[in-house]
Design an enzyme around this catalytic site. Structure first.
Site, PDB file in Angstrom:
ATOM      1  N   ASP A  52      21.449  -7.972  40.866  1.00 45.46           N
ATOM      2  CA  ASP A  52      21.961  -9.310  40.561  1.00 45.46           C
ATOM      3  C   ASP A  52      23.508  -9.274  40.827  1.00 45.46           C
ATOM      4  O   ASP A  52      24.104  -8.385  41.126  1.00 45.46           O
ATOM      5  CB  ASP A  52      21.964  -9.061  38.992  1.00 45.46           C
ATOM      6  CG  ASP A  52      20.404  -8.787  38.488  1.00 45.46           C
ATOM      7  OD1 ASP A  52      19.776  -9.184  39.107  1.00 45.46           O
ATOM      8  OD2 ASP A  52      20.217  -9.110  37.078  1.00 45.46           O
ATOM      9  N   ASP A  53      23.767 -10.690  40.806  1.00 49.55           N
ATOM     10  CA  ASP A  53      25.303 -10.915  40.676  1.00 49.55           C
ATOM     11  C   ASP A  53      26.085 -10.990  42.302  1.00 49.55           C
ATOM     12  O   ASP A  53      27.268 -10.855  42.283  1.00 49.55           O
ATOM     13  CB  ASP A  53      26.170 -10.277  39.774  1.00 49.55           C
ATOM     14  CG  ASP A  53      25.794 -10.306  38.347  1.00 49.55           C
ATOM     15  OD1 ASP A  53      24.851 -11.058  37.955  1.00 49.55           O
ATOM     16  OD2 ASP A  53      26.251  -9.418  37.704  1.00 49.55           O
ATOM     17  N   HIS A 103      19.955 -16.783  40.273  1.00 50.99           N
ATOM     18  CA  HIS A 103      20.661 -16.170  39.091  1.00 50.99           C
ATOM     19  C   HIS A 103      21.688 -17.054  38.585  1.00 50.99           C
ATOM     20  O   HIS A 103      22.601 -16.744  38.062  1.00 50.99           O
ATOM     21  CB  HIS A 103      21.172 -14.710  39.735  1.00 50.99           C
ATOM     22  CG  HIS A 103      21.536 -13.996  38.387  1.00 50.99           C
ATOM     23  ND1 HIS A 103      20.709 -13.597  37.430  1.00 50.99           N
ATOM     24  CD2 HIS A 103      22.609 -13.260  38.374  1.00 50.99           C
ATOM     25  CE1 HIS A 103      21.221 -12.663  36.704  1.00 50.99           C
ATOM     26  NE2 HIS A 103      22.495 -12.480  37.027  1.00 50.99           N
ATOM     27  N   HIS A 107      26.584 -18.179  36.435  1.00 55.03           N
ATOM     28  CA  HIS A 107      26.231 -17.029  35.546  1.00 55.03           C
ATOM     29  C   HIS A 107      26.833 -17.469  34.201  1.00 55.03           C
ATOM     30  O   HIS A 107      27.400 -16.670  33.679  1.00 55.03           O
ATOM     31  CB  HIS A 107      27.203 -15.885  36.194  1.00 55.03           C
ATOM     32  CG  HIS A 107      26.331 -14.608  35.817  1.00 55.03           C
ATOM     33  ND1 HIS A 107      26.486 -14.100  34.548  1.00 55.03           N
ATOM     34  CD2 HIS A 107      25.492 -13.799  36.494  1.00 55.03           C
ATOM     35  CE1 HIS A 107      25.970 -13.013  34.292  1.00 55.03           C
ATOM     36  NE2 HIS A 107      25.204 -12.890  35.484  1.00 55.03           N
ATOM     37  N   HIS A 213      23.148  -4.328  40.059  1.00 57.52           N
ATOM     38  CA  HIS A 213      24.102  -5.010  40.427  1.00 57.52           C
ATOM     39  C   HIS A 213      24.656  -4.724  41.482  1.00 57.52           C
ATOM     40  O   HIS A 213      25.257  -3.775  41.555  1.00 57.52           O
ATOM     41  CB  HIS A 213      25.111  -5.305  39.090  1.00 57.52           C
ATOM     42  CG  HIS A 213      24.174  -5.637  37.784  1.00 57.52           C
ATOM     43  ND1 HIS A 213      23.387  -4.687  37.023  1.00 57.52           N
ATOM     44  CD2 HIS A 213      24.084  -6.811  37.176  1.00 57.52           C
ATOM     45  CE1 HIS A 213      23.067  -5.389  35.872  1.00 57.52           C
ATOM     46  NE2 HIS A 213      23.293  -6.690  36.082  1.00 57.52           N
TER      47      HIS A 213
HETATM   48 ZN   LIG Z   1      23.878 -11.316  36.075  1.00 56.00          ZN
END
Ligand SMILES: [Zn+2]
Length: 253
Positions: A52-53, A103, A107, A213
């Site tokens: 993620d991210d 995602h 965020h 991440h």
């Molecule tokens: Zn995230």
């Protein structure tokens, strides 16, 4: 004897129970109270590694090289505004055989947002990814794993399925690789438990989805070296246990 009004006890207890139920519904990776989602692969021999991210210029390129060394395909849940910052890196991620998912654009914590703002966050991120992929993504992961009654239904309306996880080792707060490496151990333990002498893996068992991440949602170039080092440690070990590294597309096929 002192008579205690039972409501004085019952009310706080009920409030705590309600808060607990809400937290479970909103956050627990297997709770489907706010909508259905994918939370495991369809076979014990399949491990879906997810990030993620990102995309994150400070770590994603090294991560792509490491995954390639082990023929590993993964799924990257991208932040739309970061895709716009580093479109070539997102394009390279796709070109090297990985899946990408939504995602959100910025965020936010979707739990507190009204339906119209949730839709905007998802649509904007889809716009950024569609430009590279040629079509909208099929997968969505809510920021912080948080859902409310509108999050998953909005993703579904936009043609996406939500993807949660079986293991969240907390790599975003890892002080070091030494701290992080033991937190990946449940995957190898389950792989050993789920295989037997007659075949590599017992049938009808699901496999792990690991949530990691490669970026930091607050700013670009977040330091994710412990994540990279922990994978350098585990990828050869998981391979030797017979695990196949799959994208979410392959995890549900
Ligand atoms: Zn995230």
């Amino acid at each position: 004897m002192i008579a205690v009004n039972p409501w004085l006890i019952a009310e706080p207890v009920a409030a705590v129970a309600a808060a607990g139920a809400l937290a479970y519904a909103a956050f627990h990776p297997r709770s489907e109270i706010f909508g259905q989602h994918i939370h495991a692969t369809n076979s014990a021999g399949k491990l879906a590694i997810t990030f993620d991210d990102g995309p994150n210029p400070a770590i994603t390129p090294q991560l792509l090289d490491l995954l390639e060394e082990y023929g590993a395909r993964a799924t990257f849940f991208l932040i739309g505004s970061f895709v716009r910052d580093a479109p070539d890196l997102a394009r390279e991620t796709i070109a090297r055989g990985h899946s990408v998912g939504n995602h959100t654009e910025h965020h936010p914590n979707l739990f507190w947002l009204p339906p119209a703002r949730i839709r905007e966050e998802l649509e904007d991120c889809n716009g950024a990814i569609s430009e590279l992929l040629g079509e909208p993504p099929r997968w969505f992961r809510p920021p912080f794993g948080l859902r409310n009654p509108w999050v998953i239904s909005t993703a579904n309306k936009l043609g996406m399925r939500a993807v949660m996880w079986t293991l969240l080792p907390g790599d975003w707060r890892a002080p070091s690789a030494e701290w992080l490496i033991p937190r990946f151990a449940p995957i190898a333990s389950r792989a050993v438990q789920n295989s037997d002498r007659r075949g590599p893996f017992r049938e009808n068992l699901s496999g792990d989805i690991l949530c990691l991440h490669d970026g930091y949602h607050r700013h670009q170039n977040g330091d994710r070296r412990p994540t990279l080092k922990a994978l350098q440690y585990w990828l050869p070990r998981w391979r030797d246990l017979g695990l196949k590294f799959v994208t979410i597309d392959e995890a549900v096929r």
